[in-house]
Design a protein around this motif. Sequence first.
Motif, PDB file in Angstrom:
ATOM      1  N   VAL A 167      30.470 108.714 -27.917  1.00  0.00           N
ATOM      2  CA  VAL A 167      30.621 107.997 -26.640  1.00  0.00           C
ATOM      3  C   VAL A 167      29.376 107.168 -26.361  1.00  0.00           C
ATOM      4  O   VAL A 167      29.462 106.033 -25.898  1.00  0.00           O
ATOM      5  N   ARG A 168      28.187 107.709 -26.653  1.00  0.00           N
ATOM      6  CA  ARG A 168      26.927 106.991 -26.385  1.00  0.00           C
ATOM      7  C   ARG A 168      26.814 105.682 -27.170  1.00  0.00           C
ATOM      8  O   ARG A 168      26.014 104.815 -26.832  1.00  0.00           O
ATOM      9  N   ASP A 169      27.600 105.547 -28.243  1.00  0.00           N
ATOM     10  CA  ASP A 169      27.555 104.341 -29.076  1.00  0.00           C
ATOM     11  C   ASP A 169      28.466 103.224 -28.575  1.00  0.00           C
ATOM     12  O   ASP A 169      28.428 102.112 -29.107  1.00  0.00           O
ATOM     13  N   ILE A 170      29.302 103.515 -27.579  1.00  0.00           N
ATOM     14  CA  ILE A 170      30.276 102.528 -27.080  1.00  0.00           C
ATOM     15  C   ILE A 170      29.578 101.552 -26.128  1.00  0.00           C
ATOM     16  O   ILE A 170      28.963 101.974 -25.142  1.00  0.00           O
ATOM     17  N   PRO A 171      29.668 100.244 -26.404  1.00  0.00           N
ATOM     18  CA  PRO A 171      29.038  99.260 -25.510  1.00  0.00           C
ATOM     19  C   PRO A 171      29.887  99.073 -24.245  1.00  0.00           C
ATOM     20  O   PRO A 171      31.067  98.770 -24.339  1.00  0.00           O
ATOM     21  N   VAL A 172      29.273  99.297 -23.084  1.00  0.00           N
ATOM     22  CA  VAL A 172      30.030  99.126 -21.831  1.00  0.00           C
ATOM     23  C   VAL A 172      29.403  97.993 -21.021  1.00  0.00           C
ATOM     24  O   VAL A 172      28.200  97.744 -21.115  1.00  0.00           O
ATOM     25  N   PRO A 173      30.224  97.293 -20.237  1.00  0.00           N
ATOM     26  CA  PRO A 173      29.705  96.175 -19.436  1.00  0.00           C
ATOM     27  C   PRO A 173      28.675  96.637 -18.409  1.00  0.00           C
ATOM     28  O   PRO A 173      28.670  97.796 -17.977  1.00  0.00           O
ATOM     29  N   GLU A 174      27.830  95.710 -18.011  1.00  0.00           N
ATOM     30  CA  GLU A 174      26.817  95.987 -16.993  1.00  0.00           C
ATOM     31  C   GLU A 174      27.505  96.396 -15.694  1.00  0.00           C
ATOM     32  O   GLU A 174      28.526  95.838 -15.319  1.00  0.00           O
ATOM     33  N   GLY A 175      26.952  97.393 -15.041  1.00  0.00           N
ATOM     34  CA  GLY A 175      27.517  97.867 -13.782  1.00  0.00           C
ATOM     35  C   GLY A 175      28.493  99.014 -13.955  1.00  0.00           C
ATOM     36  O   GLY A 175      28.946  99.605 -12.975  1.00  0.00           O
ATOM     37  N   CYS A 176      28.842  99.330 -15.203  1.00  0.00           N
ATOM     38  CA  CYS A 176      29.768 100.431 -15.483  1.00  0.00           C
ATOM     39  C   CYS A 176      28.996 101.678 -15.911  1.00  0.00           C
ATOM     40  O   CYS A 176      28.041 101.592 -16.687  1.00  0.00           O
ATOM     41  N   VAL A 177      29.423 102.819 -15.411  1.00  0.00           N
ATOM     42  CA  VAL A 177      28.815 104.093 -15.783  1.00  0.00           C
ATOM     43  C   VAL A 177      29.852 104.909 -16.538  1.00  0.00           C
ATOM     44  O   VAL A 177      30.978 105.080 -16.069  1.00  0.00           O
ATOM     45  N   VAL A 178      29.464 105.401 -17.723  1.00  0.00           N
ATOM     46  CA  VAL A 178      30.370 106.211 -18.534  1.00  0.00           C
ATOM     47  C   VAL A 178      30.379 107.640 -17.988  1.00  0.00           C
ATOM     48  O   VAL A 178      29.322 108.247 -17.805  1.00  0.00           O
ATOM     49  N   MET A 179      31.573 108.169 -17.739  1.00  0.00           N
ATOM     50  CA  MET A 179      31.706 109.507 -17.157  1.00  0.00           C
ATOM     51  C   MET A 179      31.931 110.586 -18.222  1.00  0.00           C
ATOM     52  O   MET A 179      31.810 111.770 -17.946  1.00  0.00           O
ATOM     53  N   ASP A 180      32.268 110.187 -19.450  1.00  0.00           N
ATOM     54  CA  ASP A 180      32.473 111.158 -20.527  1.00  0.00           C
ATOM     55  C   ASP A 180      31.122 111.612 -21.064  1.00  0.00           C
ATOM     56  O   ASP A 180      30.109 110.921 -20.922  1.00  0.00           O
ATOM     57  N   SER A 181      31.112 112.770 -21.747  1.00  0.00           N
ATOM     58  CA  SER A 181      29.893 113.281 -22.356  1.00  0.00           C
ATOM     59  C   SER A 181      29.424 112.326 -23.447  1.00  0.00           C
ATOM     60  O   SER A 181      30.220 111.919 -24.292  1.00  0.00           O
ATOM     61  N   PRO A 182      28.124 111.954 -23.467  1.00  0.00           N
ATOM     62  CA  PRO A 182      27.623 111.029 -24.485  1.00  0.00           C
ATOM     63  C   PRO A 182      27.779 111.568 -25.906  1.00  0.00           C
ATOM     64  O   PRO A 182      27.841 110.805 -26.866  1.00  0.00           O
ATOM     65  N   GLU A 183      27.842 112.901 -26.042  1.00  0.00           N
ATOM     66  CA  GLU A 183      27.928 113.521 -27.369  1.00  0.00           C
ATOM     67  C   GLU A 183      29.367 113.622 -27.890  1.00  0.00           C
ATOM     68  O   GLU A 183      29.585 113.988 -29.044  1.00  0.00           O
ATOM     69  N   GLU A 184      30.332 113.302 -27.029  1.00  0.00           N
ATOM     70  CA  GLU A 184      31.729 113.432 -27.453  1.00  0.00           C
ATOM     71  C   GLU A 184      32.049 112.459 -28.585  1.00  0.00           C
ATOM     72  O   GLU A 184      31.607 111.314 -28.590  1.00  0.00           O
ATOM     73  N   THR A 185      32.818 112.939 -29.569  1.00  0.00           N
ATOM     74  CA  THR A 185      33.156 112.122 -30.731  1.00  0.00           C
ATOM     75  C   THR A 185      34.342 111.217 -30.423  1.00  0.00           C
ATOM     76  O   THR A 185      35.387 111.679 -29.985  1.00  0.00           O
ATOM     77  N   VAL A 186      34.161 109.918 -30.685  1.00  0.00           N
ATOM     78  CA  VAL A 186      35.209 108.928 -30.449  1.00  0.00           C
ATOM     79  C   VAL A 186      36.025 108.704 -31.718  1.00  0.00           C
ATOM     80  O   VAL A 186      37.251 108.677 -31.694  1.00  0.00           O
ATOM     81  N   ALA A 187      35.321 108.526 -32.839  1.00  0.00           N
ATOM     82  CA  ALA A 187      36.002 108.266 -34.116  1.00  0.00           C
ATOM     83  C   ALA A 187      35.109 108.696 -35.276  1.00  0.00           C
ATOM     84  O   ALA A 187      33.886 108.770 -35.141  1.00  0.00           O
ATOM     85  N   VAL A 188      35.724 108.976 -36.417  1.00  0.00           N
ATOM     86  CA  VAL A 188      34.988 109.382 -37.617  1.00  0.00           C
ATOM     87  C   VAL A 188      35.602 108.695 -38.841  1.00  0.00           C
ATOM     88  O   VAL A 188      36.760 108.292 -38.822  1.00  0.00           O
ATOM     89  N   VAL A 189      34.769 108.579 -39.882  1.00  0.00           N
ATOM     90  CA  VAL A 189      35.285 108.158 -41.181  1.00  0.00           C
ATOM     91  C   VAL A 189      35.169 109.380 -42.087  1.00  0.00           C
ATOM     92  O   VAL A 189      34.068 109.779 -42.476  1.00  0.00           O
ATOM     93  N   LEU A 190      36.308 109.990 -42.363  1.00  0.00           N
ATOM     94  CA  LEU A 190      36.326 111.208 -43.168  1.00  0.00           C
ATOM     95  C   LEU A 190      36.132 110.862 -44.638  1.00  0.00           C
ATOM     96  O   LEU A 190      36.691 109.886 -45.139  1.00  0.00           O
ATOM     97  N   GLU A 191      35.338 111.676 -45.300  1.00  0.00           N
ATOM     98  CA  GLU A 191      35.123 111.469 -46.735  1.00  0.00           C
ATOM     99  C   GLU A 191      36.390 111.860 -47.483  1.00  0.00           C
ATOM    100  O   GLU A 191      37.133 112.731 -47.049  1.00  0.00           O
ATOM    101  N   PRO A 192      36.640 111.199 -48.645  1.00  0.00           N
ATOM    102  CA  PRO A 192      37.860 111.534 -49.392  1.00  0.00           C
ATOM    103  C   PRO A 192      37.813 112.974 -49.893  1.00  0.00           C
ATOM    104  O   PRO A 192      36.751 113.478 -50.248  1.00  0.00           O
ATOM    105  N   GLU A 193      38.982 113.608 -49.834  1.00  0.00           N
ATOM    106  CA  GLU A 193      39.050 114.988 -50.314  1.00  0.00           C
ATOM    107  C   GLU A 193      38.950 114.988 -51.831  1.00  0.00           C
ATOM    108  O   GLU A 193      39.575 114.174 -52.505  1.00  0.00           O
ATOM    109  N   GLU A 194      38.143 115.908 -52.337  1.00  0.00           N
ATOM    110  CA  GLU A 194      38.010 116.001 -53.791  1.00  0.00           C
ATOM    111  C   GLU A 194      39.248 116.669 -54.355  1.00  0.00           C
ATOM    112  O   GLU A 194      39.704 117.683 -53.850  1.00  0.00           O
TER     113      GLU A 194
END
Length: 193
Positions: free
Chosen positions: A155-182
């Motif tokens: 969440v902390r990596d998401i760019p938000v417009p000026e004047g907006c406050v993010v209410m979600d936890s900054p540590e919450e995961t938004v997206a991941v790139v999973l490594e290929p399964e061996e």
Amino acid sequence: MRRVRVKLMPRMLGKKSELKRMRAQGYVPVEIYGKGVENLHAYMSIKDLLSLPHGETFLIEAEIDGEKRLCILKDIQTGWLGDDPQHVDLMDLSHVKEIEVEVPLEFVGTPEGVGLGGTFEVLMHTITLRAPIDKLPEKIVVDVSGMGLGAVLHVRDIPVPEGCVVMDSPEETVAVVLEPEEETTTTEETATS
């Protein structure tokens, strides 16, 4: 932020026969409520309801008997199958300086890690923002093309417009790139005598 104009019809409370008749004619009951305003009971055509934007935050200019109210869609109650609108809640923003809403995230680009065999997985499709009405974006576009294998977008990596406050936890995961399964291969050798 986008504004959508919707004409509403007044609704009398306690008349089940009227409610049934209006539903049969393609209308759904609407409740408008908010801070410092009198609750308003109305009908909206299902056609107008279904034509409201999807995948973005928007404001509704609701007009009833010549009176206009600036609102935001709070809830649509549906039948048990989820496809039959039963009731709509609109929040009147007349006396509201700031609101808290879920704003959709739109991911653009193909993560580098996907080209290396990884899988892009989205865990959050919206982010909760608190902001003045005129500062709220319709959606937030996030470029994920730089995400490599094993990369995590918080969440902390998401760019938000000026004047907006993010209410979600900054540590919450938004997206991941999973490594290929061996791939595991098992070779069985059988001894012959």
